[in-house]
Design a protein around this motif. Structure first.
Motif, PDB file in Angstrom:
ATOM      1  N   ASN A 299       0.835  -1.202   0.000  1.00  9.13           N
ATOM      2  CA  ASN A 299       0.000   0.000   0.000  1.00  9.13           C
ATOM      3  C   ASN A 299       0.870   1.252   0.000  1.00  9.13           C
ATOM      4  O   ASN A 299       0.594   2.214  -0.725  1.00  9.13           O
ATOM      5  N   ASP A 300       1.922   1.251   0.796  1.00 10.32           N
ATOM      6  CA  ASP A 300       2.828   2.403   0.867  1.00 10.32           C
ATOM      7  C   ASP A 300       3.527   2.627  -0.477  1.00 10.32           C
ATOM      8  O   ASP A 300       3.654   3.764  -0.940  1.00 10.32           O
ATOM      9  N   MET A 301       3.979   1.545  -1.113  1.00  5.95           N
ATOM     10  CA  MET A 301       4.632   1.660  -2.418  1.00  5.95           C
ATOM     11  C   MET A 301       3.664   2.175  -3.479  1.00  5.95           C
ATOM     12  O   MET A 301       4.022   3.029  -4.297  1.00  5.95           O
ATOM     13  N   MET A 302       2.456   1.676  -3.460  1.00  3.52           N
ATOM     14  CA  MET A 302       1.461   2.108  -4.443  1.00  3.52           C
ATOM     15  C   MET A 302       1.100   3.581  -4.234  1.00  3.52           C
ATOM     16  O   MET A 302       0.951   4.334  -5.198  1.00  3.52           O
ATOM     17  N   GLU A 303       0.971   3.986  -2.980  1.00  2.00           N
ATOM     18  CA  GLU A 303       0.659   5.386  -2.681  1.00  2.00           C
ATOM     19  C   GLU A 303       1.779   6.297  -3.154  1.00  2.00           C
ATOM     20  O   GLU A 303       1.531   7.353  -3.746  1.00  2.00           O
ATOM     21  N   SER A 304       3.007   5.890  -2.934  1.00  2.92           N
ATOM     22  CA  SER A 304       4.157   6.679  -3.391  1.00  2.92           C
ATOM     23  C   SER A 304       4.172   6.788  -4.909  1.00  2.92           C
ATOM     24  O   SER A 304       4.430   7.862  -5.471  1.00  2.92           O
ATOM     25  N   THR A 305       3.901   5.691  -5.576  1.00  4.92           N
ATOM     26  CA  THR A 305       3.897   5.677  -7.042  1.00  4.92           C
ATOM     27  C   THR A 305       2.797   6.575  -7.588  1.00  4.92           C
ATOM     28  O   THR A 305       3.030   7.373  -8.507  1.00  4.92           O
ATOM     29  N   VAL A 306       1.617   6.462  -7.037  1.00  8.91           N
ATOM     30  CA  VAL A 306       0.486   7.276  -7.501  1.00  8.91           C
ATOM     31  C   VAL A 306       0.762   8.759  -7.234  1.00  8.91           C
ATOM     32  O   VAL A 306       0.510   9.613  -8.091  1.00  8.91           O
ATOM     33  N   THR A 307       1.312   9.067  -6.061  1.00  6.72           N
ATOM     34  CA  THR A 307       1.626  10.454  -5.724  1.00  6.72           C
ATOM     35  C   THR A 307       2.650  11.025  -6.706  1.00  6.72           C
ATOM     36  O   THR A 307       2.501  12.143  -7.201  1.00  6.72           O
ATOM     37  N   GLU A 308       3.677  10.251  -7.026  1.00  7.58           N
ATOM     38  CA  GLU A 308       4.708  10.698  -7.970  1.00  7.58           C
ATOM     39  C   GLU A 308       4.132  10.905  -9.363  1.00  7.58           C
ATOM     40  O   GLU A 308       4.443  11.887 -10.036  1.00  7.58           O
ATOM     41  N   LYS A 309       3.288   9.982  -9.800  1.00 11.30           N
ATOM     42  CA  LYS A 309       2.653  10.122 -11.121  1.00 11.30           C
ATOM     43  C   LYS A 309       1.762  11.364 -11.173  1.00 11.30           C
ATOM     44  O   LYS A 309       1.737  12.072 -12.180  1.00 11.30           O
ATOM     45  N   CYS A 310       1.054  11.632 -10.093  1.00  8.61           N
ATOM     46  CA  CYS A 310       0.208  12.832 -10.037  1.00  8.61           C
ATOM     47  C   CYS A 310       1.046  14.098 -10.118  1.00  8.61           C
ATOM     48  O   CYS A 310       0.685  15.048 -10.815  1.00  8.61           O
ATOM     49  N   LYS A 311       2.174  14.103  -9.427  1.00 12.00           N
ATOM     50  CA  LYS A 311       3.073  15.270  -9.473  1.00 12.00           C
ATOM     51  C   LYS A 311       3.600  15.478 -10.886  1.00 12.00           C
ATOM     52  O   LYS A 311       3.640  16.612 -11.382  1.00 12.00           O
ATOM     53  N   GLN A 312       4.008  14.391 -11.540  1.00  8.22           N
ATOM     54  CA  GLN A 312       4.524  14.500 -12.907  1.00  8.22           C
ATOM     55  C   GLN A 312       3.452  15.012 -13.857  1.00  8.22           C
ATOM     56  O   GLN A 312       3.716  15.874 -14.706  1.00  8.22           O
ATOM     57  N   LYS A 313       2.258  14.489 -13.714  1.00  7.01           N
ATOM     58  CA  LYS A 313       1.156  14.926 -14.582  1.00  7.01           C
ATOM     59  C   LYS A 313       0.827  16.398 -14.335  1.00  7.01           C
ATOM     60  O   LYS A 313       0.588  17.156 -15.278  1.00  7.01           O
ATOM     61  N   HIS A 314       0.843  16.812 -13.092  1.00  9.61           N
ATOM     62  CA  HIS A 314       0.571  18.203 -12.742  1.00  9.61           C
ATOM     63  C   HIS A 314       1.630  19.124 -13.342  1.00  9.61           C
ATOM     64  O   HIS A 314       1.316  20.184 -13.887  1.00  9.61           O
ATOM     65  N   GLU A 315       2.898  18.732 -13.251  1.00  9.17           N
ATOM     66  CA  GLU A 315       3.971  19.538 -13.835  1.00  9.17           C
ATOM     67  C   GLU A 315       3.829  19.630 -15.353  1.00  9.17           C
ATOM     68  O   GLU A 315       4.029  20.695 -15.942  1.00  9.17           O
ATOM     69  N   TYR A 316       3.472  18.515 -15.994  1.00  8.52           N
ATOM     70  CA  TYR A 316       3.290  18.511 -17.440  1.00  8.52           C
ATOM     71  C   TYR A 316       2.143  19.432 -17.849  1.00  8.52           C
ATOM     72  O   TYR A 316       2.279  20.251 -18.770  1.00  8.52           O
ATOM     73  N   ILE A 317       1.024  19.311 -17.163  1.00  8.80           N
ATOM     74  CA  ILE A 317      -0.139  20.143 -17.477  1.00  8.80           C
ATOM     75  C   ILE A 317       0.178  21.617 -17.237  1.00  8.80           C
ATOM     76  O   ILE A 317      -0.198  22.483 -18.032  1.00  8.80           O
ATOM     77  N   SER A 318       0.896  21.912 -16.176  1.00 10.15           N
ATOM     78  CA  SER A 318       1.278  23.300 -15.886  1.00 10.15           C
ATOM     79  C   SER A 318       2.162  23.866 -16.991  1.00 10.15           C
ATOM     80  O   SER A 318       2.013  25.019 -17.401  1.00 10.15           O
ATOM     81  N   THR A 319       3.079  23.053 -17.489  1.00  8.04           N
ATOM     82  CA  THR A 319       3.963  23.488 -18.574  1.00  8.04           C
ATOM     83  C   THR A 319       3.162  23.763 -19.850  1.00  8.04           C
ATOM     84  O   THR A 319       3.386  24.779 -20.522  1.00  8.04           O
ATOM     85  N   VAL A 320       2.229  22.889 -20.163  1.00 10.78           N
ATOM     86  CA  VAL A 320       1.398  23.076 -21.361  1.00 10.78           C
ATOM     87  C   VAL A 320       0.556  24.343 -21.234  1.00 10.78           C
ATOM     88  O   VAL A 320       0.470  25.148 -22.171  1.00 10.78           O
ATOM     89  N   ILE A 321      -0.036  24.555 -20.080  1.00  9.25           N
ATOM     90  CA  ILE A 321      -0.853  25.749 -19.852  1.00  9.25           C
ATOM     91  C   ILE A 321       0.004  27.005 -19.965  1.00  9.25           C
ATOM     92  O   ILE A 321      -0.404  27.998 -20.573  1.00  9.25           O
ATOM     93  N   GLN A 322       1.201  26.966 -19.397  1.00  8.48           N
ATOM     94  CA  GLN A 322       2.098  28.123 -19.475  1.00  8.48           C
ATOM     95  C   GLN A 322       2.444  28.445 -20.928  1.00  8.48           C
ATOM     96  O   GLN A 322       2.416  29.608 -21.337  1.00  8.48           O
ATOM     97  N   LYS A 323       2.755  27.433 -21.720  1.00 11.02           N
ATOM     98  CA  LYS A 323       3.080  27.657 -23.132  1.00 11.02           C
ATOM     99  C   LYS A 323       1.894  28.243 -23.884  1.00 11.02           C
ATOM    100  O   LYS A 323       2.052  29.166 -24.692  1.00 11.02           O
ATOM    101  N   GLU A 324       0.713  27.711 -23.630  1.00 10.71           N
ATOM    102  CA  GLU A 324      -0.477  28.214 -24.309  1.00 10.71           C
ATOM    103  C   GLU A 324      -0.799  29.652 -23.915  1.00 10.71           C
ATOM    104  O   GLU A 324      -1.165  30.469 -24.761  1.00 10.71           O
ATOM    105  N   LEU A 325      -0.656  29.959 -22.630  1.00  9.00           N
ATOM    106  CA  LEU A 325      -0.898  31.338 -22.193  1.00  9.00           C
ATOM    107  C   LEU A 325       0.122  32.299 -22.784  1.00  9.00           C
ATOM    108  O   LEU A 325      -0.231  33.412 -23.202  1.00  9.00           O
ATOM    109  N   ASN A 326       1.381  31.893 -22.823  1.00 10.51           N
ATOM    110  CA  ASN A 326       2.406  32.742 -23.436  1.00 10.51           C
ATOM    111  C   ASN A 326       2.102  32.996 -24.906  1.00 10.51           C
ATOM    112  O   ASN A 326       2.247  34.126 -25.389  1.00 10.51           O
TER     113      ASN A 326
END
Length: 70
Positions: free
Chosen positions: A6-33
């Protein structure tokens, strides 16, 4: 064993969410620019159009003539 998994799965999901959030933020920043760059260009073209500049000059001349006449 279940808690470890459970701890490993939670860590993996949390990391994937962070990566997805960073990717989406980068895309939004490029589009706004890009959007701001396009609006800046539109504003530049509009502000330098003949209609705007000529009417502005006429307005300035008219205001200057009005103050001279007073």
């Amino acid at each position: 064993m279940g808690w470890l998994l459970n701890d490993m799965m939670e860590s993996t999901v949390t990391e994937k969410c962070k990566q997805k959030h960073e990717y989406i933020s980068t895309v939004i920043q490029k589009e706004l620019n890009l959007w701001f760059k396009e609006r800046k260009y539109d504003l530049h073209v509009f502000a330098n159009s003949f209609v705007i500049t000529e009417n502005y000059r006429k307005s300035i001349r008219s205001a200057a003539n009005d103050t001279v006449d007073d």
